[in-house]
Every structure is written in C-alpha cells, then in structure tokens.
Design a protein around this motif. Sequence first.
Motif, PDB file in Angstrom:
ATOM      1  N   ARG A  32      58.291  25.355  46.216  1.00 25.69           N
ATOM      2  CA  ARG A  32      57.952  25.215  44.798  1.00 25.69           C
ATOM      3  C   ARG A  32      58.652  26.256  43.942  1.00 25.69           C
ATOM      4  N   SER A  33      58.894  27.429  44.520  1.00 22.13           N
ATOM      5  CA  SER A  33      59.558  28.501  43.767  1.00 22.13           C
ATOM      6  C   SER A  33      61.075  28.347  43.759  1.00 22.13           C
ATOM      7  N   GLY A  34      61.583  27.314  44.441  1.00 21.03           N
ATOM      8  CA  GLY A  34      63.007  27.042  44.401  1.00 21.03           C
ATOM      9  C   GLY A  34      63.785  27.429  45.645  1.00 21.03           C
ATOM     10  N   VAL A  35      63.090  27.807  46.717  1.00 22.95           N
ATOM     11  CA  VAL A  35      63.766  28.178  47.966  1.00 22.95           C
ATOM     12  C   VAL A  35      63.861  26.944  48.864  1.00 22.95           C
ATOM     13  N   GLN A  36      65.063  26.586  49.249  1.00 23.02           N
ATOM     14  CA  GLN A  36      65.246  25.474  50.191  1.00 23.02           C
ATOM     15  C   GLN A  36      65.073  26.005  51.605  1.00 23.02           C
ATOM     16  N   ILE A  37      64.306  25.274  52.437  1.00 21.50           N
ATOM     17  CA  ILE A  37      64.050  25.690  53.817  1.00 21.50           C
ATOM     18  C   ILE A  37      64.552  24.616  54.774  1.00 21.50           C
ATOM     19  N   LEU A  38      65.386  25.034  55.718  1.00 23.03           N
ATOM     20  CA  LEU A  38      65.817  24.170  56.811  1.00 23.03           C
ATOM     21  C   LEU A  38      65.354  24.800  58.118  1.00 23.03           C
ATOM     22  N   LYS A  39      64.742  24.011  58.997  1.00 19.53           N
ATOM     23  CA  LYS A  39      64.196  24.537  60.249  1.00 19.53           C
ATOM     24  C   LYS A  39      64.814  23.764  61.419  1.00 19.53           C
ATOM     25  N   TYR A  40      65.513  24.496  62.302  1.00 19.67           N
ATOM     26  CA  TYR A  40      66.183  23.879  63.445  1.00 19.67           C
ATOM     27  C   TYR A  40      65.582  24.391  64.749  1.00 19.67           C
TER      28      TYR A  40
ATOM     29  N   ASN B   6      77.151  19.667  65.296  1.00 23.63           N
ATOM     30  CA  ASN B   6      76.093  18.817  64.748  1.00 23.63           C
ATOM     31  C   ASN B   6      75.184  19.588  63.805  1.00 23.63           C
ATOM     32  N   CYS B   7      74.866  20.832  64.167  1.00 24.83           N
ATOM     33  CA  CYS B   7      73.993  21.637  63.318  1.00 24.83           C
ATOM     34  C   CYS B   7      74.669  21.943  61.986  1.00 24.83           C
ATOM     35  N   ILE B   8      75.926  22.376  62.026  1.00 26.89           N
ATOM     36  CA  ILE B   8      76.630  22.707  60.786  1.00 26.89           C
ATOM     37  C   ILE B   8      76.782  21.471  59.914  1.00 26.89           C
ATOM     38  N   HIS B   9      77.151  20.350  60.541  1.00 27.05           N
ATOM     39  CA  HIS B   9      77.320  19.109  59.779  1.00 27.05           C
ATOM     40  C   HIS B   9      76.006  18.719  59.102  1.00 27.05           C
ATOM     41  N   HIS B  10      74.901  18.826  59.837  1.00 24.82           N
ATOM     42  CA  HIS B  10      73.615  18.455  59.258  1.00 24.82           C
ATOM     43  C   HIS B  10      73.222  19.411  58.144  1.00 24.82           C
ATOM     44  N   LEU B  11      73.416  20.706  58.357  1.00 28.84           N
ATOM     45  CA  LEU B  11      73.095  21.688  57.317  1.00 28.84           C
ATOM     46  C   LEU B  11      73.831  21.349  56.014  1.00 28.84           C
ATOM     47  N   LEU B  12      75.124  21.072  56.133  1.00 26.43           N
ATOM     48  CA  LEU B  12      75.912  20.743  54.943  1.00 26.43           C
ATOM     49  C   LEU B  12      75.392  19.486  54.251  1.00 26.43           C
ATOM     50  N   SER B  13      74.917  18.520  55.059  1.00 24.13           N
ATOM     51  CA  SER B  13      74.447  17.257  54.488  1.00 24.13           C
ATOM     52  C   SER B  13      73.149  17.418  53.709  1.00 24.13           C
ATOM     53  N   GLN B  14      72.457  18.537  53.901  1.00 26.89           N
ATOM     54  CA  GLN B  14      71.159  18.739  53.248  1.00 26.89           C
ATOM     55  C   GLN B  14      71.263  19.442  51.916  1.00 26.89           C
ATOM     56  N   VAL B  15      72.477  19.782  51.487  1.00 23.78           N
ATOM     57  CA  VAL B  15      72.659  20.518  50.235  1.00 23.78           C
ATOM     58  C   VAL B  15      73.625  19.745  49.343  1.00 23.78           C
ATOM     59  N   PRO B  16      73.287  19.533  48.064  1.00 22.61           N
ATOM     60  CA  PRO B  16      74.171  18.772  47.166  1.00 22.61           C
ATOM     61  C   PRO B  16      75.290  19.637  46.580  1.00 22.61           C
ATOM     62  N   TYR B  17      76.016  20.336  47.436  1.00 22.57           N
ATOM     63  CA  TYR B  17      77.053  21.241  46.951  1.00 22.57           C
ATOM     64  C   TYR B  17      78.325  20.465  46.596  1.00 22.57           C
ATOM     65  N   HIS B  18      79.190  21.106  45.869  1.00 25.37           N
ATOM     66  CA  HIS B  18      80.519  20.567  45.576  1.00 25.37           C
ATOM     67  C   HIS B  18      81.469  21.737  45.407  1.00 25.37           C
ATOM     68  N   GLU B  19      82.741  21.454  45.457  1.00 21.52           N
ATOM     69  CA  GLU B  19      83.740  22.506  45.368  1.00 21.52           C
ATOM     70  C   GLU B  19      83.743  23.113  43.974  1.00 21.52           C
ATOM     71  N   ILE B  20      83.808  24.424  43.922  1.00 18.24           N
ATOM     72  CA  ILE B  20      83.814  25.152  42.660  1.00 18.24           C
ATOM     73  C   ILE B  20      85.245  25.538  42.309  1.00 18.24           C
ATOM     74  N   ASP B  21      85.631  25.251  41.087  1.00 18.20           N
ATOM     75  CA  ASP B  21      86.966  25.634  40.631  1.00 18.20           C
ATOM     76  C   ASP B  21      87.020  27.141  40.393  1.00 18.20           C
TER      77      ASP B  21
END
Length: 307
Positions: free
Chosen positions: A182-190, A262-277
């Motif tokens: 709720r405070s804005g922290v994303q949590i991923l648990k593997y 697999n872990c890295i690929h999944h982690l990346l898939s969970q964040v709506p990031y994009h390349e920063i100029d």
Amino acid sequence: MNEQDQRPEALLAERQRRFEEDLVDAYDEELEMEVDDRLLDGAAGMTPEARDARKTYFRELFRLQGELVKLQDWIVKTGHRMVVIFEGRDAAGKGGAIKRITQRLNPRVCRVVALPAPSNRERTQWYFQRYATHLPAGGEMVLFDRSWYNRAGVERVMGFCTDDEYEEFFRSVPEFEKMLVRSGVQILKYWFSITDEEQEIRFQARIQDPLKQWKLSPMDLESRRRWEAYTHAKEVMLQRSHIPEAPWWVVQAVDKKRARLNCIHHLLSQVPYHEIDHPGVSLPERVHHAEYIRQPVPTELIVPEIY
C-alpha cells in the motif's frame, strides 16, 4: 534412473562430473567463458551439445542482464521501490541467482541484504524491525538473501521460536506485506526448489572443494538431516503467506543455469519498466597547467610487482 540403480563406478563418475560442473559454475561469468574456451574442449569431455547449451546460456544471461540495467535506470528515474525475497533450502542456488542479477548493476541502486542470526537485543524487538531497516527508499531495489521468512523455516524447524511466536508471525506477515505494498513497495517472493538428491550432491561438492567448505555451517548439515521437517515447514509457509499483494513464485532450481535465467526473466516481466533516454556523454578536455610538477611516489609505498 536413480542413484541406487547405478553401478558404484558409474555413480562415482557421475558425481565427479557434477562436482567439476559445480566448480566451473562458481567462476565469474567472464572467467567461465575463458575456462569454456581453453580447458573444456575435446579431451576435457565437453560435448558439442553441452558447448551449445553454454553458449545459449551466456547469450541469454548477457541479454537479460542488459534488461536489468534498463530496469535499474527506470527504477532510479521513477523512484520505484522494490523488494525481492529469495528463499529456499541450503545450496538451492539463491546466491548464484542473486550474483547474476547484481553483477552489472550499481550497488547504490541494487542492494543485497543477508542478515546474520539476530543479536540478543534484536530478539527483544518487534520481529520485523531489523528487516524494516533495510527496506528500499525511492529509486532502490533490495534483494533479501533469506528474509523475515526465517521464522517460518529455520526458526520453526530448529526450535528457535515458540509456537506462539510462529503463529503470530503468520498473523502478522500478510498485514506487514500488505502495508508495504500500500505504501508503494513492490514485493516479489521466490522459492528455489531442488530435490533431495540434488541437495546431497551440492553438499558433497562443497565438502570436496576447499573454496566452498566455508559455505557449510553446522546448521546447514543439520538441515540436511531434517529434510522432511523443512519440507513440511515450506509447505505451510507457501500456504499461509501466499497473498495476492505479494504471491510466492517457485523456481525449479535443479538446473542452476536454467533457474537463473527463468528467475531473471520472470522478475523483469513483473515490472512495467522501459528504456530511459540518456543525454550523450562526451569526455571533457584534460586541463594542463604549465606550473604543475608531478611529485614522484616514494618507493616504499609501491606494492611489489610479484606478477
């Protein structure tokens, strides 16, 4: 075919192969490629299929690490806060995955937290207090190499907490994680999952390798004896702390390299990031002053050139 079905000499040869594979795997990625190219060809026993698999692994690893750099830039730009929890049995490969995630990243942005056993003072604190200290600020990602879930695992199995403390943990942990989200922290648990046989092989490899023996603590050896108790504790943990806000994800980790990818690929898939100029970078001209005279370094300060 399981180990009991193999002849002793075949079993010994298979274990030796696994030990050597585990040793190579411990090298840094660039060094791994040197070892691959120079030592593991022909008579050393690397088949064309194995060589192709290694090339595929490195190609994908470097590609994913490039994406992790983009993720890092996005986290800094947006002020995103991210917690990634790595849990699993001893020798499950958590540390290797964490190493590959952080390898190309800025340690000021991506921090690893691996806490020791609590001190006497910390044992009297609110259970989550010592973990909360390490939570990310804006623009940071924190990787927990084991986490507050110690209470649901090692503390439960080894009797380091009471039944009341154990039950209170499961009452509190969903609320704690919901509050963070709720405070804005994303949590991923593997959870890194390996088999009974695989853990035994990895433990035996550590016993035989002087560079890895430090990884085997008395607690690790005892965990081997209590395999079934840890299995039950893990099952209860996944059942009682799997919540929509912070779900558990299980990484099949018998194959270390596949697990990392697999872990890295999944982690990346969970964040709506994009390349920063970024603005272009140009090296400024070196300023020269005619009056400046460089002083020689005293000989006694020079490190001997042994190599």
